[in-house]
Write an enzyme that holds these catalytic residues in place. Structure first.
Site, PDB file in Angstrom:
ATOM      1  N   ASN A  67      36.386  38.860  41.066  1.00  9.92           N
ATOM      2  CA  ASN A  67      35.168  38.095  40.850  1.00  9.92           C
ATOM      3  C   ASN A  67      35.454  36.710  40.278  1.00  9.92           C
ATOM      4  O   ASN A  67      34.727  35.757  40.538  1.00  9.92           O
ATOM      5  CB  ASN A  67      34.227  38.855  39.911  1.00  9.92           C
ATOM      6  CG  ASN A  67      33.700  40.130  40.532  1.00  9.92           C
ATOM      7  OD1 ASN A  67      33.785  40.340  41.743  1.00  9.92           O
ATOM      8  ND2 ASN A  67      33.140  40.998  39.706  1.00  9.92           N
ATOM      9  N   GLU A 168      34.638  40.036  47.676  1.00 15.62           N
ATOM     10  CA  GLU A 168      33.398  40.823  47.580  1.00 15.62           C
ATOM     11  C   GLU A 168      32.145  39.972  47.806  1.00 15.62           C
ATOM     12  O   GLU A 168      31.188  40.029  47.033  1.00 15.62           O
ATOM     13  CB  GLU A 168      33.336  41.537  46.219  1.00 15.62           C
ATOM     14  CG  GLU A 168      34.405  42.592  46.059  1.00 15.62           C
ATOM     15  CD  GLU A 168      34.305  43.380  44.751  1.00 15.62           C
ATOM     16  OE1 GLU A 168      33.429  43.072  43.924  1.00 15.62           O
ATOM     17  OE2 GLU A 168      35.101  44.326  44.571  1.00 15.62           O
ATOM     18  N   GLU A 287      41.782  46.556  46.379  1.00  8.97           N
ATOM     19  CA  GLU A 287      41.323  47.032  45.069  1.00  8.97           C
ATOM     20  C   GLU A 287      41.081  48.523  45.174  1.00  8.97           C
ATOM     21  O   GLU A 287      40.250  48.963  45.966  1.00  8.97           O
ATOM     22  CB  GLU A 287      40.027  46.325  44.614  1.00  8.97           C
ATOM     23  CG  GLU A 287      40.214  44.894  44.165  1.00  8.97           C
ATOM     24  CD  GLU A 287      38.976  44.308  43.498  1.00  8.97           C
ATOM     25  OE1 GLU A 287      38.242  45.086  42.829  1.00  8.97           O
ATOM     26  OE2 GLU A 287      38.737  43.100  43.658  1.00  8.97           O
TER      27      GLU A 287
END
Length: 499
Positions: A67, A168, A287
């Site tokens: 992120n 993401e 991930e």
């Protein structure tokens, strides 16, 4: 169980044993980097942590996020350290000093005998900045950004091979979150431009953030519709937790991971057929891990005030049963080595990690999940063989027809060794595993390593390592058969060598 040399899945890409370090919590500061620590080197990197990373033999490390990358201004992370700007990290609401940046982390990966898997910011930034970063990192000289790198004391280009096109981007939590069409278009155009600068790089497009995303698998189909001709991999992310305390159901979640991989593979092949392409799209499972222990602690606003430097975030302390699921997930990745070419255990140090350091300059230590990953990385290089397995089965609260035994075999032809990785996920009974290897030639037993504990909730600490592997005498050769006793709830590594 039958193991035959002809039942080959694929040669293992060593990058399947990759990991991940994000500018998050204490992963970088107070993790890999701690100037002034008695065990830190001249660059401020913890030698004890480096030694553990080398023990894991991690070939590639994804950086700088996660992120974090969606608000990453790479220019602030290069040049003279004293002149670097501090920034608000919007992803984790922390204060980023930029003391460690692209060049420093590249130096760390070399010390760790690893390579960087770089990510570009497609959240708050876009195509031009991705190209500028690539030019800075990979172009030899004679241009604005390559000469900037040289002026920063790095004469030779980094030549980073792997690049993630954002992170993401389907997630509403992501800074700069995009719709399918928005991300598909920017990923396509960024990929095309980056390949013009350096045609040798490999690119990873963002897949769904996890299986339960409402747009899965339409997201994969739409993104690959845009990017199929320009990228080499689609990403997968998945974490599992045992919030209910039901161990049997928890250990069955590796079956969910396998179904996820099959679904993504099928979607890739659908787009391949739709495009009449001869190219096969592979997977970067960049991930994966167990993650749930720290969720409540991270909600504590009295401890986690915003805009701190290196706050304690996502510091899961892993149990023995967590190590079992990590072992099961490694088995799944190896079973799909024909399509999963890259995988990154998320993360590597302090943040949902196999390696921990005590805050404030204390010791480094190994979590329970360290050992299955170490074993797979050390002995899982070679050709994956698909075993023909007959196992007892059981049902759990949310899973049906779960095999008691999950296993995979890896043949190392150079060393003339065969390694079987097996988990007995029956938590109440030992099981005898009879392995027929008559078609493989004559073998002798090298060792049978076991990770087990009577308490499924047992953890390691900095002061005491309660969960660690031991060598046992639970396997023996009987003619062409290998007879092994797999203890209840155990991770097993059984190695044989050709005579």
């Amino acid at each position: 169980m039958l193991i035959e040399k002809g039942y080959q899945v694929s040669e293992v890409d060593k990058r399947i044993f990759g990991s991940f370090i994000e500018h998050l919590g204490r992963a970088v500061y107070d993790g890999i980097y701690q100037p002034g620590h008695v065990l830190s080197d001249e660059d401020g990197f913890r030698e004890d942590v480096l030694e553990m990373v080398r023990e894991l033999n991690v070939p590639v490390v994804r950086y700088p996020g996660g992120n974090y990358v969606s608000n990453f201004f790479w220019e602030d992370s290069v040049g003279p350290v004293k002149e670097r700007s501090r920034r608000l990290d919007l992803a984790w609401r922390s204060l980023e000093t930029n003391e460690i940046g692209v060049n420093e982390f590249a130096k760390w990966t070399k010390k760790a005998n690893s390579e960087m898997m770089m990510a570009v910011n497609l959240g708050t930034r876009g195509l031009a900045d991705a190209c500028n970063l690539l030019e800075y990192c990979n172009h030899p000289s004679g241009t604005r950004y390559s000469d900037m790198r040289i002026a920063h004391g790095v004469k030779e280009p980094h030549k980073f091979k792997l690049w993630c096109l954002g992170n993401e981007m389907d997630g509403p939590w992501q800074i700069g979150h995009k719709t399918m069409d928005e991300y598909g278009r920017v990923a396509e155009e960024t990929a095309k431009a980056m390949k013009l600068i350096d045609p040798t790089i490999e690119l990873v497009a963002c897949g769904s953030s996890f299986l339960e995303m409402p747009t899965f698998p339409e997201w994969e189909a739409k993104i690959l519709g845009y990017t199929y001709d320009h990228v080499e991999y689609i990403s997968m992310h998945q974490y599992y937790g045992n919030d209910t305390g039901d161990t049997e159901d928890f250990l069955a979640k590796s079956d969910d991971m396998e179904r996820f991989i099959r679904s993504v593979t099928a979607t890739c092949d659908y787009i391949k057929a739709k495009k009449r392409s001869s190219k096969t799209m592979n997977i970067s499972f960049d991930e994966w891990n167990v993650w749930f222990h720290s969720n409540e602690a991270d909600k504590d606003t009295t401890k986690n005030q915003p805009w701190q430097i290196a706050p304690s975030l996502l510091e899961d302390i892993y149990t023995f049963e967590d190590a079992l699921l990590v072992g099961l997930m490694l088995i799944v990745l190896l079973k799909h080595a024909d399509r999963v070419k890259i995988a990154c255990l998320a993360q590597l140090v302090n943040v949902i990690a196999p390696i921990m350091t005590e805050r404030g300059g204390g010791r480094a230590w190994k979590q329970t999940i360290f050992y299955p990953f170490m074993h797979a990385s050390k002995y899982g290089r070679g050709i994956v063989l698909k075993p023909i397995l007959s196992s007892p089965r059981h049902d759990t609260k949310t899973h049906e027809d779960v095999t008691d035994i999950e296993c995979v075999a890896v043949m190392n032809e150079e060393k003339e060794e065969l390694t079987i990785f097996a988990v007995n996920r029956n938590i109440s009974q030992d099981i005898e595993l009879l392995t027929d290897i008559r078609g493989m030639g004559e073998y002798q037993l090298l060792e049978h390593i076991v990770l087990e504990h009577t308490d499924l909730k047992m953890c390691n600490t900095a002061g005491e390592e309660m969960v660690r592997p031991v060598s046992t005498k639970r396997s023996q050769m009987n003619g062409d058969n290998l007879i092994s006793i797999l203890g209840k709830a155990s991770w097993n590594v059984i190695r044989v060598r050709r005579i």
